[in-house]
Design a protein around this motif. Structure first.
Motif, PDB file in Angstrom:
ATOM      1  N   UNK A  48       0.838  -1.198   0.000  1.00 32.10           N
ATOM      2  CA  UNK A  48       0.000   0.000   0.000  1.00 32.10           C
ATOM      3  C   UNK A  48       0.871   1.245   0.000  1.00 32.10           C
ATOM      4  N   UNK A  49       0.250   2.348   0.374  1.00 30.03           N
ATOM      5  CA  UNK A  49       0.914   3.645   0.432  1.00 30.03           C
ATOM      6  C   UNK A  49       0.326   4.411   1.603  1.00 30.03           C
ATOM      7  N   UNK A  50       1.120   5.313   2.167  1.00 26.54           N
ATOM      8  CA  UNK A  50       0.596   6.201   3.198  1.00 26.54           C
ATOM      9  C   UNK A  50       1.468   7.438   3.257  1.00 26.54           C
ATOM     10  N   UNK A  51       1.046   8.426   4.025  1.00 28.30           N
ATOM     11  CA  UNK A  51       1.806   9.667   4.150  1.00 28.30           C
ATOM     12  C   UNK A  51       2.836   9.584   5.259  1.00 28.30           C
ATOM     13  N   UNK A  52       3.726  10.554   5.241  1.00 24.43           N
ATOM     14  CA  UNK A  52       4.787  10.624   6.243  1.00 24.43           C
ATOM     15  C   UNK A  52       4.291  11.473   7.418  1.00 24.43           C
ATOM     16  N   UNK A  53       3.375  10.926   8.195  1.00 26.87           N
ATOM     17  CA  UNK A  53       2.768  11.688   9.284  1.00 26.87           C
ATOM     18  C   UNK A  53       2.347  10.732  10.393  1.00 26.87           C
ATOM     19  N   UNK A  54       1.709  11.287  11.404  1.00 29.80           N
ATOM     20  CA  UNK A  54       1.331  10.474  12.565  1.00 29.80           C
ATOM     21  C   UNK A  54       0.355   9.350  12.168  1.00 29.80           C
ATOM     22  N   UNK A  55      -0.579   9.677  11.259  1.00 31.07           N
ATOM     23  CA  UNK A  55      -1.538   8.655  10.815  1.00 31.07           C
ATOM     24  C   UNK A  55      -0.806   7.519  10.109  1.00 31.07           C
ATOM     25  N   UNK A  56       0.106   7.877   9.215  1.00 27.76           N
ATOM     26  CA  UNK A  56       0.853   6.853   8.497  1.00 27.76           C
ATOM     27  C   UNK A  56       1.646   5.953   9.435  1.00 27.76           C
ATOM     28  N   UNK A  57       2.267   6.543  10.444  1.00 29.73           N
ATOM     29  CA  UNK A  57       3.021   5.751  11.427  1.00 29.73           C
ATOM     30  C   UNK A  57       2.099   4.803  12.176  1.00 29.73           C
ATOM     31  N   UNK A  58       0.911   5.301  12.541  1.00 25.80           N
ATOM     32  CA  UNK A  58      -0.046   4.468  13.279  1.00 25.80           C
ATOM     33  C   UNK A  58      -0.556   3.319  12.418  1.00 25.80           C
ATOM     34  N   UNK A  59      -0.774   3.603  11.121  1.00 27.43           N
ATOM     35  CA  UNK A  59      -1.244   2.560  10.197  1.00 27.43           C
ATOM     36  C   UNK A  59      -0.226   1.423  10.122  1.00 27.43           C
ATOM     37  N   UNK A  60       1.049   1.763   9.937  1.00 27.02           N
ATOM     38  CA  UNK A  60       2.080   0.729   9.836  1.00 27.02           C
ATOM     39  C   UNK A  60       2.208  -0.047  11.153  1.00 27.02           C
ATOM     40  N   UNK A  77       7.140  11.003   1.554  1.00 26.29           N
ATOM     41  CA  UNK A  77       7.601  12.016   2.512  1.00 26.29           C
ATOM     42  C   UNK A  77       6.839  13.338   2.457  1.00 26.29           C
ATOM     43  N   UNK A  78       6.298  13.710   1.305  1.00 27.38           N
ATOM     44  CA  UNK A  78       5.648  15.028   1.180  1.00 27.38           C
ATOM     45  C   UNK A  78       4.136  14.940   1.095  1.00 27.38           C
ATOM     46  N   UNK A  79       3.544  13.823   1.534  1.00 24.52           N
ATOM     47  CA  UNK A  79       2.100  13.644   1.427  1.00 24.52           C
ATOM     48  C   UNK A  79       1.467  13.431   2.792  1.00 24.52           C
TER      49      UNK A  79
END
Length: 309
Positions: A48-60, A77-79
């Protein structure tokens, strides 16, 4: 043990009842399914894909905590990570608003090891999105060549009605690649303005694949398969807390059944027996029903422990 590889979007689902948010949980169609499969002990990976932010870290972290290999999740990194607002109605069915900011989508992942009879689960708009389609199609071809079973969940939302013309070739490719196709009455009403399982199967599906599961919420599940085989499965009435993950966990339960009952690619190609279909649909229904008892998009840990392989 055989592996399952899911490919699809990740989102943070913020769930509303009335106008008030009542829960926030990582989600996404294939994502919800692989979480449930990870919980029952199936070796599972997610692309998948995710952004470089708190949500993305939590998803992983959520994937890893539930036993899912998250090394195929690309972090841009920029999303910002996608967010979904899910508004539950009086019957606990959801309407959605999606917010996504991935201006530079580009899946960049190493193909996982795939062996004969592993299962690949794909679907929703992610599987037909023109922006990532070359990478998705390349991976599906690779999985097919290595003998994987391909399970396609159409999951076509009304919010993408206007995109249908440009993604239809991708949908047809997905039908052709799939060993088993599942879709809901809502999907095919949006896509083809058809409300009848047989008309959808005859005119849209059977040319590409013979194995078709048609779900319609609380109404009976319709199955169509090789040799004109047709069967209807009733859905047991129940009190629901949320139906957001119902279809995703139907998929998870079906894939779980493939592994539990040792159903291989050669079985599928030869044509499944009625007993095999009954076993698979029963697993699918049990996972789906359990998911609907909570706001968490996947099966609960107590149920997972009972079903653990």
């Amino acid at each position: 043990m055989r592996k399952v590889i899911g490919i699809g979007e990740t989102v943070l689902d913020i769930i509303f009842k009335g106008d008030q948010p009542i829960q926030a949980v990582p989600g996404g169609s294939a994502f919800n399914a692989v979480i449930s499969l990870g919980r029952v002990g199936v070796p599972t990976a997610f692309i998948s894909e995710t952004g470089n932010d708190r949500i993305g870290s939590n998803v992983k972290k959520y994937l890893i905590d539930n036993g899912v290999d998250a090394s195929g999740v690309c972090v841009f990194p920029d999303s910002k990570s996608p967010v979904s607002l899910a508004f539950l109605d009086d019957d606990n069915n959801a309407d959605y608003i999606f917010y996504k900011d991935h201006p530079h989508d580009r899946l960049d992942f190493i193909y996982p090891d795939i062996q004969l009879d592993d299962v690949v689960l794909y679907g929703s708009f992610f599987a037909i999105n023109p922006v990532v389609r070359p990478q998705v199609k390349g991976f599906l071809d690779y999985a097919r060549q290595h003998g994987a079973i391909l399970y396609y969940d159409v999951n076509y939302r009304a919010s993408h009605r206007g995109d249908l013309m440009k993604v239809t070739p991708n949908i047809l490719e997905n039908f052709e690649l799939a060993d088993i196709v599942r879709g809901s009455n809502e999907d095919f009403e949006v896509m083809y303005k058809k409300k009848d399982c047989d008309s959808v199967y005859r005119s849209e599906i059977s040319f590409y694949t013979k194995k078709f599961i048609y779900t319609q919420g609380a109404q009976p599940i319709e199955l169509r398969a090789d040799g004109g085989f047709a069967k209807q499965y009733s859905v047991v009435p129940m009190e629901t807390v949320s139906t957001i993950g119902a279809g995703d966990n139907f998929n998870a339960g079906f894939v779980y059944g493939l592994i539990k009952y040792g159903i291989t690619r050669s079985h599928i190609e030869a044509g499944l027996t009625e007993e095999q279909w009954d076993q698979l649909i029963a697993c699918a229904q049990s996972f789906s029903a359990n998911c609907c008892k909570s706001l968490n998009n996947s099966i609960d840990t107590d149920f997972a422990e009972k079903m653990r392989l």
